[in-house]
Enzyme design. Structure first.
Site, PDB file in Angstrom:
ATOM      1  N   ASP A   1      22.773  53.145  36.289  1.00  0.00           N
ATOM      2  CA  ASP A   1      22.535  54.304  37.163  1.00  0.00           C
ATOM      3  C   ASP A   1      23.529  54.406  38.318  1.00  0.00           C
ATOM      4  OD1 ASP A   1      20.324  54.801  35.541  1.00  0.00           O
ATOM      5  OD2 ASP A   1      19.029  53.549  36.787  1.00  0.00           O
TER       6      ASP A   1
ATOM      7  N   ALA B   1      19.509  54.672  28.001  1.00  0.00           N
ATOM      8  CA  ALA B   1      20.445  55.219  28.983  1.00  0.00           C
ATOM      9  C   ALA B   1      19.954  56.593  29.430  1.00  0.00           C
ATOM     10  CB  ALA B   1      21.834  55.344  28.358  1.00  0.00           C
TER      11      ALA B   1
ATOM     12  N   HIS C   1      21.934  59.561  31.590  1.00  0.00           N
ATOM     13  CA  HIS C   1      23.146  59.936  32.321  1.00  0.00           C
ATOM     14  C   HIS C   1      23.046  61.390  32.762  1.00  0.00           C
ATOM     15  CE1 HIS C   1      25.553  56.575  30.074  1.00  0.00           C
ATOM     16  NE2 HIS C   1      24.554  56.111  30.800  1.00  0.00           N
TER      17      HIS C   1
ATOM     18  N   GLY D   1      11.618  58.062  34.959  1.00  0.00           N
ATOM     19  CA  GLY D   1      11.068  58.629  36.196  1.00  0.00           C
ATOM     20  C   GLY D   1      10.588  57.571  37.177  1.00  0.00           C
TER      21      GLY D   1
HETATM   22  P1  GDP Z   1      24.115  56.930  35.237  1.00  0.00           P
HETATM   23  O1  GDP Z   1      23.044  56.326  34.414  1.00  0.00           O
HETATM   24  O2  GDP Z   1      25.099  55.919  35.724  1.00  0.00           O
HETATM   25  O3  GDP Z   1      24.799  58.092  34.579  1.00  0.00           O
HETATM   26  O4  GDP Z   1      23.407  57.501  36.552  1.00  0.00           O
HETATM   27  P2  GDP Z   1      22.073  58.402  36.596  1.00  0.00           P
HETATM   28  O5  GDP Z   1      22.411  59.770  36.163  1.00  0.00           O
HETATM   29  O6  GDP Z   1      20.935  57.711  35.932  1.00  0.00           O
HETATM   30  O7  GDP Z   1      21.755  58.342  38.146  1.00  0.00           O
HETATM   31  C1  GDP Z   1      22.679  58.777  39.097  1.00  0.00           C
HETATM   32  C2  GDP Z   1      22.009  59.865  39.944  1.00  0.00           C
HETATM   33  O8  GDP Z   1      22.824  60.118  41.082  1.00  0.00           O
HETATM   34  C3  GDP Z   1      21.905  61.201  39.231  1.00  0.00           C
HETATM   35  O9  GDP Z   1      20.789  61.875  39.728  1.00  0.00           O
HETATM   36  C4  GDP Z   1      23.195  61.923  39.640  1.00  0.00           C
HETATM   37  O10 GDP Z   1      23.049  63.341  39.590  1.00  0.00           O
HETATM   38  C5  GDP Z   1      23.347  61.447  41.050  1.00  0.00           C
HETATM   39  N1  GDP Z   1      24.736  61.310  41.537  1.00  0.00           N
HETATM   40  C6  GDP Z   1      25.856  60.943  40.861  1.00  0.00           C
HETATM   41  N2  GDP Z   1      26.910  60.818  41.686  1.00  0.00           N
HETATM   42  C7  GDP Z   1      26.444  61.094  42.935  1.00  0.00           C
HETATM   43  C8  GDP Z   1      27.030  61.095  44.242  1.00  0.00           C
HETATM   44  O11 GDP Z   1      28.200  60.785  44.431  1.00  0.00           O
HETATM   45  N3  GDP Z   1      26.221  61.419  45.288  1.00  0.00           N
HETATM   46  C9  GDP Z   1      24.897  61.743  45.123  1.00  0.00           C
HETATM   47  N4  GDP Z   1      24.182  62.034  46.207  1.00  0.00           N
HETATM   48  N5  GDP Z   1      24.309  61.740  43.918  1.00  0.00           N
HETATM   49  C10 GDP Z   1      25.070  61.400  42.844  1.00  0.00           C
HETATM   50  P1  IMO Z   2      22.010  53.880  32.349  1.00  0.00           P
HETATM   51  O1  IMO Z   2      22.988  54.035  31.219  1.00  0.00           O
HETATM   52  C1  IMO Z   2      19.118  51.359  34.466  1.00  0.00           C
HETATM   53  C2  IMO Z   2      17.016  48.334  32.099  1.00  0.00           C
HETATM   54  C3  IMO Z   2      15.531  48.668  32.042  1.00  0.00           C
HETATM   55  C4  IMO Z   2      14.963  47.262  31.970  1.00  0.00           C
HETATM   56  C5  IMO Z   2      15.969  46.532  31.091  1.00  0.00           C
HETATM   57  C6  IMO Z   2      15.542  46.411  29.633  1.00  0.00           C
HETATM   58  O2  IMO Z   2      21.228  55.091  32.657  1.00  0.00           O
HETATM   59  O3  IMO Z   2      22.674  53.263  33.537  1.00  0.00           O
HETATM   60  P2  IMO Z   2      15.471  48.233  27.704  1.00  0.00           P
HETATM   61  O4  IMO Z   2      14.673  49.499  27.574  1.00  0.00           O
HETATM   62  O5  IMO Z   2      16.955  48.447  27.679  1.00  0.00           O
HETATM   63  O6  IMO Z   2      15.017  47.182  26.740  1.00  0.00           O
HETATM   64  O7  IMO Z   2      15.086  47.682  29.162  1.00  0.00           O
HETATM   65  O8  IMO Z   2      17.171  47.276  31.171  1.00  0.00           O
HETATM   66  N1  IMO Z   2      17.922  49.429  31.687  1.00  0.00           N
HETATM   67  C7  IMO Z   2      18.501  50.279  32.551  1.00  0.00           C
HETATM   68  N2  IMO Z   2      18.390  50.388  33.886  1.00  0.00           N
HETATM   69  N3  IMO Z   2      19.945  52.186  33.796  1.00  0.00           N
HETATM   70  C8  IMO Z   2      20.082  52.084  32.454  1.00  0.00           C
HETATM   71  O9  IMO Z   2      20.958  52.822  31.745  1.00  0.00           O
HETATM   72  C9  IMO Z   2      19.327  51.105  31.760  1.00  0.00           C
HETATM   73  N4  IMO Z   2      19.221  50.728  30.470  1.00  0.00           N
HETATM   74  C10 IMO Z   2      18.365  49.712  30.442  1.00  0.00           C
HETATM   75  O10 IMO Z   2      15.109  49.362  33.177  1.00  0.00           O
HETATM   76  O11 IMO Z   2      14.967  46.666  33.249  1.00  0.00           O
HETATM   77 MG    MG Z   3      20.966  56.298  34.311  1.00  0.00          MG
END
Ligand code: GDP
Ligand code: IMO
Ligand code: MG
Length: 422
Positions: free
Chosen positions: A12, A38, A40, A300
């Site tokens: 994340d 994941a 994203h 969530g």
């Molecule tokens: P990922 O799993 O690495 O793709 O990240 P996620 O999408 O799960 O979580 C990142 C969250 O931060 C999302 O809600 C993005 O829309 C938000 N986000 C990404 N880059 C930025 C940033 O530079 N600033 C802020 N405030 N939010 C960001």
């Molecule tokens: P993105 O790509 C954050 C974490 C889960 C849990 C552990 C094992 O969005 O960054 P699983 O369901 O993979 O067997 O769960 O790994 N986990 C993540 N945490 N971002 C992710 O992906 C994750 N993918 C798995 O929360 O602690």
């Molecule tokens: Mg993520």
């Protein structure tokens, strides 16, 4: 040109936003490991796209999306993402390619994932419940079912029935409802029709792309601290998150990699259980969580929050050969009077590296912090490094110097155009 984007923390980090941005110049954007655990997020023209399986660069007109062999696929999730894009008018045939080597998530994997979690009780790991661990366990114990099996329906029916009958016996020991073979087969028959037009040999597709000198962007999922081998197991995800997964998960030889981008959030978050050495609690954690919208894209769940842990990020950069850094969510730290950064771990008064820690050590150690002055101004509209508040510049320079890796991009907000090139 082949570049890889990886998360250097616990997932994340904001990879989705960066992948979307970089895919403007990509011919192919490729998921190569993990699965629908994941989440994203891409935000374009104010619309939010939460991708779990479809590569985050798919919205860029020239980029073709590839789900390569290393990804485990939940067809239901994949098809719901296809539908989301079709509603926007996107035609996925010829735009999205899915490997026939991908292993499938079957409903019994999700049931088993939850059953194990419930059995662990207070020691549960906090998985995403997407069936990842059990599906990967089936893959390595030769009990997996791939998309390849779906090409020959009779063959799929045989394998599916055999596996479901075995899994139903296991589910019974957990007192869980058995999977109804007929109902599930009917469902798979429908899902199969939708997905087959996208199924192809992605290995050959990518080899041809390499030969034609196309731009290929590899989209890492999760984060290095969740890698199955290099994390404090079992507080891991089921796949290798590190750079070798590009080869095993998509067939791209590692000698072809030109750039490894490490995406690092300006602070730390973790969702699920397991040690988080720089974790903060209380009001400060709440402020950062709310401001950063730190709630799981997949589940969530509220994400745990911590200060930036440079001891851990240093390990990730070394392990993956990160060539360039991208710092995300720096805007979230605006308004804090002081910002802490972990620069060392100490256990029993002795320095200890992340790599020599298991979960016991990581839970007990003392993080040593450097405290830096914060900045007040909102920086989300800043587009030039020199326009950032001095203390923010210093924070970024400190990270760069500590890691010995250049910071090439700074993300200042969730939208596509919110970034600074440095
Ligand atoms: P990922 O799993 O690495 O793709 O990240 P996620 O999408 O799960 O979580 C990142 C969250 O931060 C999302 O809600 C993005 O829309 C938000 N986000 C990404 N880059 C930025 C940033 O530079 N600033 C802020 N405030 N939010 C960001
Ligand atoms: P993105 O790509 C954050 C974490 C889960 C849990 C552990 C094992 O969005 O960054 P699983 O369901 O993979 O067997 O769960 O790994 N986990 C993540 N945490 N971002 C992710 O992906 C994750 N993918 C798995 O929360 O602690
Ligand atoms: Mg993520």
């Amino acid at each position: 040109m082949v570049s890889v984007i990886i998360g250097t923390q616990w997932g994340d980090e904001g990879k989705g936003k960066i992948v979307d941005l970089f895919s403007k110049d990509a011919d192919f954007v490729v998921r190569f490991h993990g699965g629908s655990n994941a989440g994203h997020t891409v935000i374009v023209n104010g619309k939010k796209y939460p991708f779990h399986l479809i590569p985050s660069g798919i919205l860029q007109p020239n980029a073709k999306g590839v789900i390569a062999n290393g990804v485990i696929v939940d067809l239901e999730v994949l098809i719901s993402e296809i539908k989301m894009l079709e509603e926007d008018g996107m035609e996925l045939k010829g735009k999205l390619f899915v490997s026939d080597r991908c292993h499938l998530i079957i409903p019994y994997h999700k049931a088993l994932d939850l059953a194990y979690e419930n059995a662990r009780g207070k020691d549960k790991l906090g998985t995403t419940g997407r069936g990842i661990g059990p599906a990967l366990a089936d893959k390595v114990s030769y009990n997996g079912i791939r998309i390849y099996e779906l090409l020959d329906w009779e063959n799929f029916v045989d394998k599916f029935t055999f596996q479901t009958n075995i899994k139903n016996k296991i589910l019974k020991t957990f007192n869980i409802e058995p999977i109804n073979v007929k109902r599930e087969l009917d469902r798979f028959l429908k899902l199969r029709k939708i997905i087959l037009p996208c199924v192809t040999d992605t290995y050959q597709l990518l080899q041809n792309a390499l030969k034609d000198k196309k731009n290929i962007l590899m989209e890492g999922a999760h984060g290095v601290m969740l890698d199955i081998d290099f994390s404090p197991y079992p507080f891991s995800t089921g796949s290798n998150v590190i750079i070798g997964a590009v080869n095993t998960g998509a067939g791209i030889p590692l000698k072809n990699l030109d750039q490894v981008w490490g995406v690092t959030k300006a602070y730390t978050s973790r969702v699920g259980g397991g040690p988080l050495p720089t974790e903060v609690h209380g009001a400060l954690a709440d402020i950062i969580r709310e401001k950063g919208g730190e709630y799981g894209t997949t589940t969530g769940r509220a994400r745990r929050i911590g200060w930036l842990d440079l001891e851990a990020v240093k390990f990730a950069c070394q392990l993956c050969g990160v060539t360039d850094l991208i710092i995300t969510k720096i805007d979230v730290l605006s308004g804090l009077e002081k910002i802490k950064v972990c620069i060392e771990y100490k256990l029993n008064s002795k320095s200890i590296s992340y790599s020599s820690c298991g979960y016991n050590e990581l839970s007990k150690l003392t993080p040593i912090y450097k405290e830096l002055p914060g900045w007040k101004d909102d920086i989300s509209k800043v587009r030039k490094f020199s326009d950032l508040p001095k203390n923010c510049q210093n924070y970024l320079k400190f990270i760069e110097k500590f890691l010995g890796t250049p910071v090439k991009l700074i993300s200042t907000g969730p939208a596509r155009d919110e970034y600074i090139k440095s």
